[in-house]
Each structure stands twice: as structure tokens, then as C-alpha cells.
Design a protein around this motif. Structure first.
Motif, mmCIF file in Angstrom:
data_model
loop_
_atom_site.group_PDB
_atom_site.id
_atom_site.type_symbol
_atom_site.label_atom_id
_atom_site.label_comp_id
_atom_site.label_asym_id
_atom_site.label_seq_id
_atom_site.Cartn_x
_atom_site.Cartn_y
_atom_site.Cartn_z
ATOM 1 N N LEU A 70 25.658 27.701 -2.279
ATOM 2 C CA LEU A 70 25.309 26.825 -1.167
ATOM 3 C C LEU A 70 24.949 27.678 0.043
ATOM 4 C CD1 LEU A 70 25.397 23.972 0.192
ATOM 5 C CD2 LEU A 70 27.835 24.360 0.538
ATOM 6 N N LEU A 71 23.746 27.419 0.587
ATOM 7 C CA LEU A 71 23.354 28.045 1.857
ATOM 8 C C LEU A 71 23.537 26.982 2.922
ATOM 9 C CD1 LEU A 71 22.031 30.238 0.137
ATOM 10 C CD2 LEU A 71 19.899 29.889 1.369
ATOM 11 N N ILE A 72 24.267 27.292 3.975
ATOM 12 C CA ILE A 72 24.452 26.267 5.007
ATOM 13 C C ILE A 72 24.316 26.831 6.410
ATOM 14 C CG2 ILE A 72 26.997 26.460 4.922
ATOM 15 C CD1 ILE A 72 27.053 23.395 5.545
ATOM 16 N N ASN A 73 23.495 26.120 7.191
ATOM 17 C CA ASN A 73 23.454 26.336 8.630
ATOM 18 C C ASN A 73 24.020 25.072 9.250
ATOM 19 O OD1 ASN A 73 22.988 26.641 11.319
ATOM 20 N ND2 ASN A 73 20.832 27.202 11.133
ATOM 21 N N PRO A 74 25.297 25.076 9.596
ATOM 22 C CA PRO A 74 25.898 23.831 10.088
ATOM 23 C C PRO A 74 25.531 23.519 11.538
ATOM 24 C CG PRO A 74 27.576 25.373 9.197
ATOM 25 C CD PRO A 74 26.316 26.150 9.426
ATOM 26 N N GLY A 75 24.621 24.298 12.156
ATOM 27 C CA GLY A 75 24.235 24.041 13.544
ATOM 28 C C GLY A 75 25.475 24.059 14.422
ATOM 29 N N PRO A 94 30.304 29.232 -4.020
ATOM 30 C CA PRO A 94 30.128 30.293 -3.032
ATOM 31 C C PRO A 94 29.130 29.899 -1.941
ATOM 32 C CG PRO A 94 29.321 30.981 -5.204
ATOM 33 C CD PRO A 94 29.933 29.629 -5.368
ATOM 34 N N VAL A 95 29.497 30.230 -0.721
ATOM 35 C CA VAL A 95 28.712 29.776 0.433
ATOM 36 C C VAL A 95 28.184 30.960 1.232
ATOM 37 C CG1 VAL A 95 28.948 28.685 2.708
ATOM 38 C CG2 VAL A 95 29.881 27.574 0.696
ATOM 39 N N ILE A 96 26.924 30.854 1.628
ATOM 40 C CA ILE A 96 26.372 31.810 2.590
ATOM 41 C C ILE A 96 26.092 31.043 3.880
ATOM 42 C CG2 ILE A 96 24.534 33.470 3.093
ATOM 43 C CD1 ILE A 96 24.144 33.819 0.095
ATOM 44 N N ASP A 117 35.470 32.600 7.578
ATOM 45 C CA ASP A 117 36.447 33.295 6.716
ATOM 46 C C ASP A 117 36.466 32.778 5.281
ATOM 47 O OD1 ASP A 117 37.586 30.942 7.907
ATOM 48 O OD2 ASP A 117 39.507 31.540 7.047
ATOM 49 N N ILE A 118 35.800 31.652 5.014
ATOM 50 C CA ILE A 118 35.738 31.198 3.612
ATOM 51 C C ILE A 118 34.323 31.371 3.038
ATOM 52 C CG2 ILE A 118 37.727 29.651 3.681
ATOM 53 C CD1 ILE A 118 35.691 27.292 3.935
ATOM 54 N N ALA A 119 33.403 31.866 3.872
ATOM 55 C CA ALA A 119 32.038 32.130 3.377
ATOM 56 C C ALA A 119 32.037 33.438 2.574
ATOM 57 C CB ALA A 119 31.075 32.252 4.552
ATOM 58 N N HIS A 120 31.141 33.502 1.591
ATOM 59 C CA HIS A 120 30.959 34.765 0.857
ATOM 60 C C HIS A 120 30.364 35.805 1.805
ATOM 61 C CE1 HIS A 120 30.335 36.923 -3.036
ATOM 62 N NE2 HIS A 120 29.531 37.612 -2.249
ATOM 63 N N GLY A 121 29.426 35.351 2.630
ATOM 64 C CA GLY A 121 28.800 36.234 3.610
ATOM 65 C C GLY A 121 28.075 35.417 4.651
ATOM 66 N N ARG A 122 27.595 36.095 5.685
ATOM 67 C CA ARG A 122 26.931 35.419 6.802
ATOM 68 C C ARG A 122 25.661 36.187 7.149
ATOM 69 N NH1 ARG A 122 30.707 35.325 11.649
ATOM 70 N NH2 ARG A 122 29.912 33.256 12.101
ATOM 71 N N ILE A 123 24.558 35.451 7.374
ATOM 72 C CA ILE A 123 23.298 36.091 7.772
ATOM 73 C C ILE A 123 22.798 35.381 9.017
ATOM 74 C CG2 ILE A 123 20.907 36.588 7.090
ATOM 75 C CD1 ILE A 123 21.910 36.861 4.226
ATOM 76 N N MET A 124 22.524 36.142 10.067
ATOM 77 C CA MET A 124 22.098 35.519 11.328
ATOM 78 C C MET A 124 21.215 36.461 12.129
ATOM 79 S SD MET A 124 25.557 35.798 13.615
ATOM 80 C CE MET A 124 26.659 35.213 12.350
ATOM 81 N N ALA A 138 21.747 34.987 -2.368
ATOM 82 C CA ALA A 138 22.279 33.968 -3.281
ATOM 83 C C ALA A 138 21.981 34.340 -4.731
ATOM 84 C CB ALA A 138 21.669 32.602 -2.964
ATOM 85 N N ARG A 139 20.800 34.894 -4.958
ATOM 86 C CA ARG A 139 20.381 35.329 -6.294
ATOM 87 C C ARG A 139 21.382 36.364 -6.825
ATOM 88 N NH1 ARG A 139 18.803 36.021 -10.524
ATOM 89 N NH2 ARG A 139 16.780 36.330 -11.495
ATOM 90 N N THR A 140 21.756 37.301 -5.966
ATOM 91 C CA THR A 140 22.695 38.349 -6.354
ATOM 92 C C THR A 140 24.073 37.745 -6.673
ATOM 93 O OG1 THR A 140 21.548 39.800 -4.824
ATOM 94 C CG2 THR A 140 23.688 40.557 -5.621
ATOM 95 N N ILE A 141 24.555 36.888 -5.790
ATOM 96 C CA ILE A 141 25.884 36.280 -5.993
ATOM 97 C C ILE A 141 25.917 35.462 -7.275
ATOM 98 C CG2 ILE A 141 27.507 34.579 -5.135
ATOM 99 C CD1 ILE A 141 26.539 35.060 -2.370
ATOM 100 N N ALA A 142 24.887 34.631 -7.489
ATOM 101 C CA ALA A 142 24.862 33.760 -8.663
ATOM 102 C C ALA A 142 24.818 34.600 -9.931
ATOM 103 C CB ALA A 142 23.665 32.814 -8.600
ATOM 104 N N GLY A 143 24.043 35.677 -9.888
ATOM 105 C CA GLY A 143 23.959 36.573 -11.051
ATOM 106 C C GLY A 143 25.314 37.192 -11.336
ATOM 107 N N GLU A 144 26.012 37.627 -10.303
ATOM 108 C CA GLU A 144 27.324 38.255 -10.484
ATOM 109 C C GLU A 144 28.321 37.267 -11.079
ATOM 110 O OE1 GLU A 144 28.344 39.596 -6.574
ATOM 111 O OE2 GLU A 144 27.101 41.400 -6.740
ATOM 112 N N SER A 145 28.351 36.022 -10.547
ATOM 113 C CA SER A 145 29.377 35.113 -11.051
ATOM 114 C C SER A 145 29.039 34.652 -12.468
ATOM 115 C CB SER A 145 29.642 33.948 -10.096
ATOM 116 O OG SER A 145 28.530 33.136 -10.042
#
Ligand code: DQA
Length: 150
Positions: A70-75, A94-96, A117-124, A138-145
């Protein structure tokens, strides 16, 4: 691999809203680019925008068992929403966390995130490109799991 992208409140106004902060790219252009990149990376990308906290919680719950990342920008809800945090914790996807602006260069009230603190990572801080970078991550995370479970 399936990725759900959630955009929070006021992001439907991208392109017109404070362009000096958020850039001139419209939300539809971001979504189209993510779908194009998704095809290139062999990921199914679905996008969703809501101005309401409940709408976002409902969409996260609906994704349970159906999406890999899940990619989320919660504004603005980034800084206030315990309900969105709880929904993310409940679905164990897993959330970015994505932001167009670098929130640490802005007002102090934007420095706190209820989901950091519960996100896998943050990009901004990369404008519309934050989303493309997040999709590649996300591609990397999904492949790993998948490798771990399979
Ligand atoms: C935002 C940053 C938030 O502080 C703000 O309320 C937004 C957009 C960003 O993408 O930079 O709506 O999440």
C-alpha cells in the motif's frame, strides 16, 4: 503483484493547489504515470482518492488480503489520524508513506506522522516523482516478501 495507492484530502486539487509547494502536476497525471510504470514493472496499480478519513479507512480495510503493498499519502490526516494508523496496523500490508513535499522543511505541526513508525519506509520531497520512487520501492518489498513466503 498488486499495489493500492491512496491519496488523502485535498490531493484531488493537485496542480491548482499551492503549486509552489506541490507542483503543477495533476492527480490524474500522477495516477496515469503510476499505471504506466506499473505495467513496466509488472505490477497492477489501483488508485483511490478521498477527502474523508472514514473513506480512507474503508478502502484500507477493503484491501485486506487483496494487495501486496500500500502506497499512501494521507495528506493532512498524516499528522492527526489514529484511525488511519489503526486501519493500516489491522490489515498487515506493508506500507510506504509518500509525500510530495519534504514535511521537515515546513511547519512543525507537519513533522509528526501517526503512521511513520509502522510504515516500511517513507518517501518525500520529490514532488510527483515521490510516487514513482515509492512504486519502485514497492516492487522491491513485494518481491522480498514473496520470496520469504514462497
Ligand atoms: C502532504 C503534506 C501534508 O502536510 C499536507 O497536509 C498535504 C500534502 C504532501 O504530500 O506533501 O496535504 O501530504
Amino acid at each position: 503483484m498488486a499495489v493500492l495507492v491512496i491519496h488523502g484530502p485535498n490531493l484531488n486539487l493537485l496542480g491548482e493547489r499551492e503549486p509552489e509547494v506541490y507542483g503543477r502536476t495533476r492527480l490524474a497525471d500522477i495516477d496515469n504515470e503510476l499505471k504506466r510504470l506499473g505495467r513496466e514493472l509488472e505490477m497492477k496499480v489501483e488508485t483511490f482518492q478521498s477527502n474523508s478519513e472514514g473513506g480512507i479507512v474503508d478502502r484500507i480495510q477493503k484491501a485486506r488480503g487483496k494487495c501486496d503493498v500500500l502506497l499512501i499519502n494521507p495528506g493532512a490526516y498524516t499528522h492527526t489520524s489514529v484511525a488511519i494508523r489503526d486501519a493500516i496496523a489491522a490489515v498487515s500490508i506493508p506500507v510506504i508513506e509518500v509525500h510530495l513535499s519534504n514535511v521537515y522543511r515546513r511547519e512543525p505541526f507537519r513533522h509528526h506522522s501517526t503512521i511513520a513508525d509502522i510504515a516500511h519506509g517513507r518517501i518525500m520531497g520529490f514532488g510527483a516523482e515521490s510516487y514513482s520512487l515509492a512504486l519502485r520501492a514497492a516492487r522491491t518489498i513485494a518481491g522480498e516478501s514473496r520470496r520469504r513466503s514462497g
